[in-house]
Scaffold this active site. Structure first.
Site, short mmCIF file in Angstrom:
data_model
loop_
_atom_site.label_atom_id
_atom_site.label_comp_id
_atom_site.label_asym_id
_atom_site.label_seq_id
_atom_site.Cartn_x
_atom_site.Cartn_y
_atom_site.Cartn_z
N HIS B 67 4.61 9.05 -3.46
CA HIS B 67 4.98 7.70 -3.91
C HIS B 67 5.04 6.72 -2.73
O HIS B 67 4.59 5.58 -2.82
CB HIS B 67 6.33 7.79 -4.64
CG HIS B 67 6.91 6.45 -4.98
ND1 HIS B 67 7.92 5.87 -4.25
CD2 HIS B 67 6.59 5.56 -5.96
CE1 HIS B 67 8.22 4.70 -4.77
NE2 HIS B 67 7.44 4.48 -5.81
N GLU B 70 1.61 5.75 -1.74
CA GLU B 70 1.08 4.78 -2.72
C GLU B 70 1.48 3.35 -2.31
O GLU B 70 0.65 2.44 -2.28
CB GLU B 70 1.63 5.12 -4.11
CG GLU B 70 1.28 4.11 -5.20
CD GLU B 70 2.47 3.79 -6.09
OE1 GLU B 70 2.88 2.61 -6.12
OE2 GLU B 70 3.01 4.70 -6.76
N HIS B 71 2.76 3.18 -1.99
CA HIS B 71 3.21 1.84 -1.56
C HIS B 71 2.45 1.37 -0.33
O HIS B 71 2.04 0.21 -0.25
CB HIS B 71 4.71 1.90 -1.20
CG HIS B 71 5.62 1.64 -2.35
ND1 HIS B 71 6.52 0.61 -2.36
CD2 HIS B 71 5.78 2.29 -3.53
CE1 HIS B 71 7.20 0.62 -3.50
NE2 HIS B 71 6.78 1.64 -4.23
N GLU B 142 14.16 0.62 -5.12
CA GLU B 142 13.51 1.21 -6.30
C GLU B 142 14.29 2.46 -6.74
O GLU B 142 14.54 2.67 -7.93
CB GLU B 142 12.05 1.56 -5.96
CG GLU B 142 11.24 1.94 -7.17
CD GLU B 142 9.75 2.19 -6.85
OE1 GLU B 142 9.35 2.01 -5.68
OE2 GLU B 142 9.02 2.57 -7.77
#
Lengths: 421, 425
Positions: B67, B70-71, B142
């Site tokens: 994740h 991905e950012h 998040e």
């Protein structure tokens, strides 16, 4: 393709949009009401109607009927646009060519029965159904606190619009439920179906003449004088900014700012306002995303959004609780930047392009299209998607700066953790 | 190009495997305004322990790295990728789940330029100490957002109870602690292991020109040689559940619950997995759907409300069913459900054909939107399933298949109950 309009001469309007790209036919039926003191009753009604019709007496049998129509979906919801309270009934029926059966008429008749021929006992709804739905409705109202992100925005608007109809939650108030029973709800219901405006949108690969005939067959009954719903008041002078803090068991703070835009839904200033809100927080190109998230690393989400019909705007972000002042300063600075005309070509162009893309994309979704038409109608505007896009494309930096002056901060709401005691 | 076609729904998808191993799927959709493309790698939050091709040693990385990566892909030396998509009027996004990281855009104009940008940026990592540090604050928020989301918590608490050691029990984004250990070296290691074209897939759908689309992809894709297999190391998961019950207190008005069932018949993908998926979903629908006796009873007795839902998620190496909603008494809901499904005559053949019809309609609706086609395609692809096989397989399933599968999967000893309770004053 233009929308075909057909009035059934009883305050029910039928709109047909023919397109062959979908594998289903979508029917959206909207009932309009004024958001007001009967909101709880109005919000409870669809749940009771869903329990049974005069011919299909239980929810279970209703679902079986729809499953046999190749999983035709039925979705019922209640929400508000400005101070207009809407019930939405949606049916999505598989297109004939994929199932070798014409099921449209059966679907339309079902929709008619669902709303106009409910299961009743004497001059009332079924007692048990109403009791059960009241309890469930209460739980649904109370459980809105579960979704913190949305709750923060709702609460900000509520505090901001205290005393105005817009402050009423779309599902109503749980304390009202004590006064509702199967008899008074049924009386209220009869008044609703006889006097409230109704719009029906049909989108799919259909023959318009045939659709008109089928709807004329089931929806041409007599009704009474149809209620006229006025536009809400959008002008309000802010004398003093309200600061509201709510303490909950949370680890993230939610900072939400409510604004009065003072721009009515059908005003020509609405288009610059739309671009204004986009530049501020409408995507990854926006000032909030760039400054609150990317530069300061304060938040994962930070956006702004308009409530077109009541002339409001909200800015919201989720932050570390101790960063309240830092985040608030950065947000207010972005508003000031726009007001002073510090808008780059990139920010303006990207906003307009993004709006254009999302408007065009609505053409690919039957319910988004219906909702677009409905919003246009409620706003008192009459633009198709292309015309709407043209208006957005014409917006200049000067227009944005001009409209920015009208936007006034009204309320700062902060959801924060419980204090250590 | 290879052509995949399904006559019943009149849809086709074209496939071309490039020399570097990348699989490209193109689906023409006449009349649609929107174009949609997804470039995905078979790398998700589950892949935290592996042997990279050519390596001898095992690499173990902190939770949440897929994740995090991905950012960071959206940043390049020249600036933000979002900025370039914005200039082209497209809306770009990405997501990471247990098995997949995917990058996507939706556009209504400049499609080929957007496609070129997508292909290029996913193949162009740019990580620095500074930009990695900066992202930690954003991802921390998040993570906090999900920490405060009771529906997310009740779900992950259920997964933690279902699994002893399988990484699916861990949060996709990791924890604030685990992401603090991530640095640019770790990101590059994962990038070069998992973002090889051979481990990736590109799916494009819209009213587009097939040859032109393929040309744009070929011109912009890296001409790497195939690198060979990545060895993914998953701990050996016992077939039992880890914990029967897990309860957490949060700021909610009424208890939320997830009743989970662990699937122990796992280890295969493809049509066999699709068949299993459908058998369980049809079984659940017959047992607990809105037209079932059990739903009617639970609803009328006030134990569940319209938030009640269920789903089966089946991947190659694990699978589970989750039945969830809000209830004043989740323990009672569990007891009623377990009691009812214990009865071998519980599923009725008369319901079977009707539910099958419902699934036909549900599948047809997928093809109404380029977004949902693309998401479904990628989701199935990672399970070695071809989306267009769905309908034929659905027709082939018998009542006996469903009943047998249902009895084997929905067993009391495989079940866990996760509850989020309101905080007591």
């Amino acid at each position: 393709m233009e929308l075909i309009e057909k009035q059934l001469n009883n305050g029910i309007n039928l709109y047909i949009d023919t397109t062959d790209k979908f594998k289903t036919v979508t029917i959206n039926l909207y009932i309009h009401n004024q958001l007001g003191k009967e909101a709880t009753k109005y919000a409870l009604l669809p749940a009771v109607l869903k329990r049974g019709t005069s011919s299909i007496k239980t929810y279970k049998e209703m679902v079986k009927f729809l499953e046999n129509l190749y999983g035709t979906t039925m979705a019922v919801s209640v929400y508000k646009k400005g101070e207009r309270h809407l019930q939405q009934y949606r049916l999505e029926l598989p297109q004939e060519e994929y199932i070798q059966e014409n099921i449209l008429e059966r679907g339309v008749k079902f929709l008619k029965d669902l709303i106009f021929n409910p299961f009743t006992e004497g001059n009332a709804f079924n007692k048990e159904y109403v009791l059960q739905e009241k309890e469930i409705h209460k739980n649904l109202i109370d459980s809105r606190i579960n979704d913190k992100t949305r709750y923060a925005v709702d609460r900000c608007y509520e505090e901001m619009c205290k005393g105005e109809p817009f402050a009423i939650f779309e599902l109503g108030r749980s304390e009202d439920l004590n006064f509702i029973d199967e008899v008074n709800l049924y009386h209220y219901y009869q008044n609703c179906i006889n006097t409230l405006p109704i719009d029906i949108y049909v989108v799919g690969d259909v023959e318009p003449k045939y659709v008109e005939e089928v709807f004329a067959k089931y929806f041409s009954f007599k009704r009474e004088q149809i209620l006229n719903i006025p536009s809400p008041n959008v002008h309000k002078e802010v004398r003093e900014i309200k600061y509201v803090t709510e303490n909950l068991e949370v680890t993230q703070g939610k900072l939400t700012l409510g604004f009065r835009t003072n721009v009515p839904a059908n005003s020509k200033e609405y288009f610059p306002l739309l671009v204004y809100s986009g530049i501020l927080g409408g995507g990854p190109f926006s000032k909030l995303f760039m400054n609150v998230r990317e530069k300061a690393s304060l938040a994962y989400y930070a956006y702004s959004r308009l409530e077109r019909f009541k002339g409001l705007m909200v800015v919201s972000c989720g932050i570390e609780i101790e960063n309240y002042n830092k985040a608030l300063d950065i947000i207010l600075k972005q508003l000031k930047e726009i007001e002073e005309g510090n808008i780059s070509d990139y920010e303006l162009d990207s906003t307009i392009k993004a709006l254009k893309t999302s408007l065009n994309a609505m053409k690919d979704n039957a319910t988004s299209k219906s909702d677009y038409y409905l919003s246009q109608k409620i706003a008192g505007a009459d633009l198709n998607i292309e015309e709407f896009i043209k208006k957005v494309e014409k917006v200049t930096k000067e227009d944005v700066v001009e409209v920015a002056k009208k936007v006034k901060l009204d309320t700062v709401y902060f959801m924060t953790g419980k204090r250590e005691e | 190009m290879q052509k995949l076609y399904n006559e019943r729904i009149d849809e086709k998808i074209l496939l071309q495997e490039l020399d570097n191993g990348l699989k490209v799927y193109i689906m023409p959709k006449r009349g649609y305004t929107k174009q949609f493309a997804i470039f995905a790698t078979h790398f998700g939050s589950n892949d935290s322990k592996f042997i990279a091709p050519g390596d001898i040693d095992v690499t173990e990385v902190p939770d949440g790295v897929a994740h995090f990566l991905e950012h960071k892909m959206f940043e390049e030396k020249e600036g933000s990728i979002f900025e370039q998509f914005s200039k082209l009027g497209a809306s770009a996004n990405a997501y990471t789940n247990f098995t997949t990281t995917a990058y996507l855009f939706a556009s209504t104009e400049n499609f080929y330029e957007n496609l070129k940008l997508l292909v290029k940026f996913v193949q162009n990592p740019y990580f620095t100490d500074e930009n990695v540090e900066k992202e930690k604050g954003i991802i921390a928020q998040e993570i906090r957002m999900y920490q405060d989301d009771p529906n997310w918590r009740v779900y992950f608490n259920a997964l933690e109870a279902l699994y002893h050691v399988h990484p699916v029990r861990k949060d996709i984004a990791g924890t604030i602690e685990s992401i603090s250990q991530i640095n640019k070296e770790i990101l590059y290691k994962c990038y070069y292991t998992f973002y090889h074209p051979e481990n990736m897939v590109l799916f494009v759908v819209g009213d587009i020109d097939i040859d032109k689309t393929l040309d744009v992809i070929k011109e912009n894709v890296r001409q790497d040689k195939k690198q060979g297999e990545i060895e993914r190391i998953y701990p050996k998961e016992p077939s039992s559940v880890y914990k029967k019950e897990v309860v957490q207190d949060m700021q909610v008005s009424i208890p939320l619950f997830n009743l989970g069932f662990k699937d122990t018949d796992v280890g295969f993908g493809g049509k066999k997995l699709l068949k299993k998926n459908l058998e369980i979903q049809i079984g659940l629908e017959m047992a607990l759907g809105r037209s079932s006796d059990l739903y009617e009873r639970l609803y009328n007795e006030g134990f569940i409300d319209s938030t009640f839902s269920f789903d089966y998620g089946g991947e190659i190496d694990y699978g589970y069913s989750i039945i969830g909603g809000q209830s004043k008494d989740p323990f009672k809901v569990r007891d009623i459900i377990l009691n009812a499904i214990n009865n071998l005559q519980f599923l009725k053949e008369e319901d079977f054909e009707r539910i099958k019809k419902k699934y036909i309609g549900k599948f047809l609706r997928t093809f109404n939107s380029v977004d949902s086609i693309a998401y479904s395609f990628i989701n199935f692809y990672m399970k070695e399933i071809n989306l267009l096989d769905y309908l034929d397989l659905l027709y082939s399933i018998s009542f006996e298949d469903v009943r047998e599968r249902f009895q084997n999967h929905l067993r009391e000893e495989n079940s866990v109950l996760s509850v989020v309770n309101p905080i007591k004053k």
